[in-house]
Design an enzyme around this catalytic site. Sequence first.
Site, PDB file in Angstrom:
ATOM      1  N   ARG A 117      41.663  59.538  84.816  1.00 22.57           N
ATOM      2  CA  ARG A 117      41.887  60.892  84.200  1.00 22.57           C
ATOM      3  C   ARG A 117      42.629  60.644  82.982  1.00 22.57           C
ATOM      4  NH1 ARG A 117      47.539  62.832  87.415  1.00 22.57           N
ATOM      5  NH2 ARG A 117      48.724  60.939  87.008  1.00 22.57           N
ATOM      6  N   CYS A 121      37.735  62.595  75.083  1.00 25.20           N
ATOM      7  CA  CYS A 121      37.695  62.501  73.752  1.00 25.20           C
ATOM      8  C   CYS A 121      38.246  63.931  73.388  1.00 25.20           C
ATOM      9  CB  CYS A 121      36.418  62.164  73.063  1.00 25.20           C
ATOM     10  SG  CYS A 121      36.369  62.285  71.442  1.00 25.20           S
ATOM     11  N   GLU A 156      49.706  66.634  81.338  1.00 24.21           N
ATOM     12  CA  GLU A 156      50.404  65.462  80.521  1.00 24.21           C
ATOM     13  C   GLU A 156      49.423  65.102  79.497  1.00 24.21           C
ATOM     14  OE1 GLU A 156      51.822  62.749  83.478  1.00 24.21           O
ATOM     15  OE2 GLU A 156      53.373  64.003  83.739  1.00 24.21           O
ATOM     16  N   CYS A 161      42.014  58.381  70.654  1.00 23.27           N
ATOM     17  CA  CYS A 161      40.619  58.225  70.826  1.00 23.27           C
ATOM     18  C   CYS A 161      40.266  57.665  69.582  1.00 23.27           C
ATOM     19  CB  CYS A 161      39.885  59.511  71.245  1.00 23.27           C
ATOM     20  SG  CYS A 161      38.084  59.070  71.256  1.00 23.27           S
ATOM     21  N   GLU A 315      57.404  69.337  86.891  1.00 20.91           N
ATOM     22  CA  GLU A 315      57.211  68.287  88.071  1.00 20.91           C
ATOM     23  C   GLU A 315      58.535  67.500  88.291  1.00 20.91           C
ATOM     24  OE1 GLU A 315      53.992  65.669  87.748  1.00 20.91           O
ATOM     25  OE2 GLU A 315      52.576  67.239  86.904  1.00 20.91           O
ATOM     26  N   TRP A 323      54.832  55.119  91.155  1.00 22.29           N
ATOM     27  CA  TRP A 323      54.475  54.247  90.141  1.00 22.29           C
ATOM     28  C   TRP A 323      55.611  53.570  89.144  1.00 22.29           C
ATOM     29  CZ3 TRP A 323      56.763  56.497  86.069  1.00 22.29           C
ATOM     30  CH2 TRP A 323      57.285  57.769  86.158  1.00 22.29           C
ATOM     31  N   GLU A 363      47.524  58.465  94.865  1.00 17.81           N
ATOM     32  CA  GLU A 363      48.692  59.016  95.203  1.00 17.81           C
ATOM     33  C   GLU A 363      48.994  59.466  96.382  1.00 17.81           C
ATOM     34  OE1 GLU A 363      48.678  62.149  92.071  1.00 17.81           O
ATOM     35  OE2 GLU A 363      49.829  60.733  90.516  1.00 17.81           O
TER      36      GLU A 363
HETATM   37  C1  GAL Z   1      52.427  63.221  86.722  1.00 18.87           C
HETATM   38  C2  GAL Z   1      51.097  63.831  86.807  1.00 18.87           C
HETATM   39  C3  GAL Z   1      50.953  64.275  88.327  1.00 18.87           C
HETATM   40  C4  GAL Z   1      51.215  63.117  89.153  1.00 18.87           C
HETATM   41  C5  GAL Z   1      52.633  62.653  89.038  1.00 18.87           C
HETATM   42  C6  GAL Z   1      53.111  61.513  89.971  1.00 18.87           C
HETATM   43  O1  GAL Z   1      52.697  62.503  85.519  1.00 18.87           O
HETATM   44  O2  GAL Z   1      51.124  64.939  85.987  1.00 18.87           O
HETATM   45  O3  GAL Z   1      49.407  64.660  88.436  1.00 18.87           O
HETATM   46  O4  GAL Z   1      50.436  62.112  88.971  1.00 18.87           O
HETATM   47  O5  GAL Z   1      52.873  62.236  87.821  1.00 18.87           O
HETATM   48  O6  GAL Z   1      54.232  60.959  89.677  1.00 18.87           O
END
Ligand code: GAL
Length: 675
Positions: A117, A121, A156, A161, A315, A323, A363
């Site tokens: 994701r 471009c 985000e 590119c 978020e 991650w 995820e």
């Molecule tokens: C953000 C992203 C979300 C999800 C989240 C996981 O960076 O916008 O879609 O991936 O991270 O922490």
Amino acid sequence: MEQTALFEKIGGIMHGGDYNPEQWLDRPDILAKDIEMMKKAGVNCVTLGVFAWAVHEPREGEFHFEWLKEIMDNLYENGIYTILATPSGARPAWLDEKYPEAMRVDASGHRAHHGVRHNHCMSSPIFREKIAIMDRKLAENFADHPGMLLWHISNEFGGECYCPHCVKRFQNYLAEKFDHDIDKLNHAWWTTFWSHRFNSFDQIEPPYSNGEFSIMGLNLEWKRFTTWSMTDFMKWEISVLRDVKADVPVTTNFMKLYDGLDYREMAKELDMVSWDSYPAFHNDRETLAETMLENAFDHAVIRSMKPDRPFMLMESVPGAVNWHPFNKVKRPGAHRLACFQAVASGSDTVQYFQWRKGRGSFEQYHGAVVDHLGTDDTRIFKEVEEVGQLLKKIPDVAGTIPKNQVAMIFDWDNRWAIDDAMALAQETKNYEKTCMDIWDEFMKMGVEPDVISSDSDFSPYKVLILPMFYVLHDGVGAKIKDFVAKGGQVLATYFTGYVDKDLLCHLGGFPGDGLSEVFGIISEEIDTLYPTDRNAVRFTNGKVCEVRDYAEMLRVSDAEVLGTYETDYYGKMAAVTKKKYGEGNAYYVACRMAATDMKDLFVEVLSNAGIAGKDLPEGVEYHVRYGAEKSFEFYLNASGKQITLSGVSGKDLIGEKEISGELILDPCAVAVIEK
Ligand code: GAL
């Protein structure tokens, strides 16, 4: 669009997050349960459709929005508003298969394969055409929906590119910027060096990984161009939405101190700024309070992009992400602290990624309000529910803003240029950390600095902090001069005012552009210390503080010397100076000291400005938000122990009691004092 209208709809602080019902369309039982659980958790808004393109348009030209309509209707009937996303963050397979030019080309010149994701471009005409069709249909179908709150453009934004189309746009961008005069560019980039002269704009390539990387001006312009190009793409999406209905506000979710794009430029096109916050809670190198402070700095950077209005926490995660190098679970109470820190810093929202864990794929183990277990009795659900209840106690905080008198200048150009400069030591440049450490010191004194750009209006502030303020844009020297002359307090450090906007060195002494006159010094040399090297500064009051990494040798023309070096060939030379300039004062700290060792200087600067700090116990954060009639003080206890604060008075909206003098806070407890 007036952002106040947004919050009037909600009637308080927004609480919710990314919701992906498109992953569960075959499970109506789960969708029904979601609504019930959202109500229980005090959720009043969700973000829909961030990655829903393949469901909206499973085959080219075949659109399905019935599911979304049903979900939005249902949410709205249950008192839950929608932040609707445009789905440009991820493309369906059919699109890349038919239009491969929508996929990005990397710095080595290779086009990406389909997948993942955030990788379109941004100049591809066909991709723009396709997203415009999609966005128009979304707007036609949903912009007038009573539950519609605002647009969430893409997701985000990031990356770059190097495709032929982007390269051509880069060349055109440069031609515009340098008035179609290649000699202007040659001069600005000092291209006679190493025979780098260009005869035409068509000869200029971006900094490919196996190509040109040694022209500092080019490297910087590529970053600026990438920001311009991404902003242009975002503006394209916004224009399509506004063409259908002009008065739905727009935002996009930024990332933590993201280095690849100058988000401040993008913010200019948005009604609200928002960001995604994922601190590494409970890591093995910091205390909880330190992790929190780092996050508070990020909030301040985002907030300061639009200081006249609240920002949005778009978020965050109530549990663990998937991650980080180590995905540690948020300990009990930390969630409450983090949520209230966002609000204390000026956010009118507490949003999560994600409402419910997706069952499979990348995820599936990322934290969420609802786990695979699916019940509302988990620890995490209960903590979210508690936050939902607490936020309901502070509806009047929505719409209020922090009004800070101290600002730190932190520019993206400066970050890029310092990082790229063939000077100092790559390992110890640490521009961001230097800024954060100084910022933290002010916070520990109960004074919250904004984090602004050098292009910002300085007039709301009494104090300006300029850590490693290397790049001076046109006119900024004069602006600072004026600020100090009129009574402002300025404190700058080593590596300030070396270059202009094109990264050409100022001639006649650093800091350039008139600033050596303001500070009364010229920096003649800068020494880079090896990591084990040490020097020290002896202040006139006898205090001695350690120096690491960088030390400038100053010629003092016209300033008071507050401290001198202890050793080396520059022992006894000035290391810290102060000059009264007009009605104000200009302090210069020529070497790197721990921010804690600079505290006395900060106290002096604040006192010159008539700003009173606060005596805060270690680990307690303090923020204030102001409204037309009321103000709200926030105390957050990240110390890990029970704390008693004195000198607090007003109504604690969280504890629901009058405080007159003493406020007792348990570990991870928060207080919101209405004044
Ligand atoms: C953000 C992203 C979300 C999800 C989240 C996981 O960076 O916008 O879609 O991936 O991270 O922490």
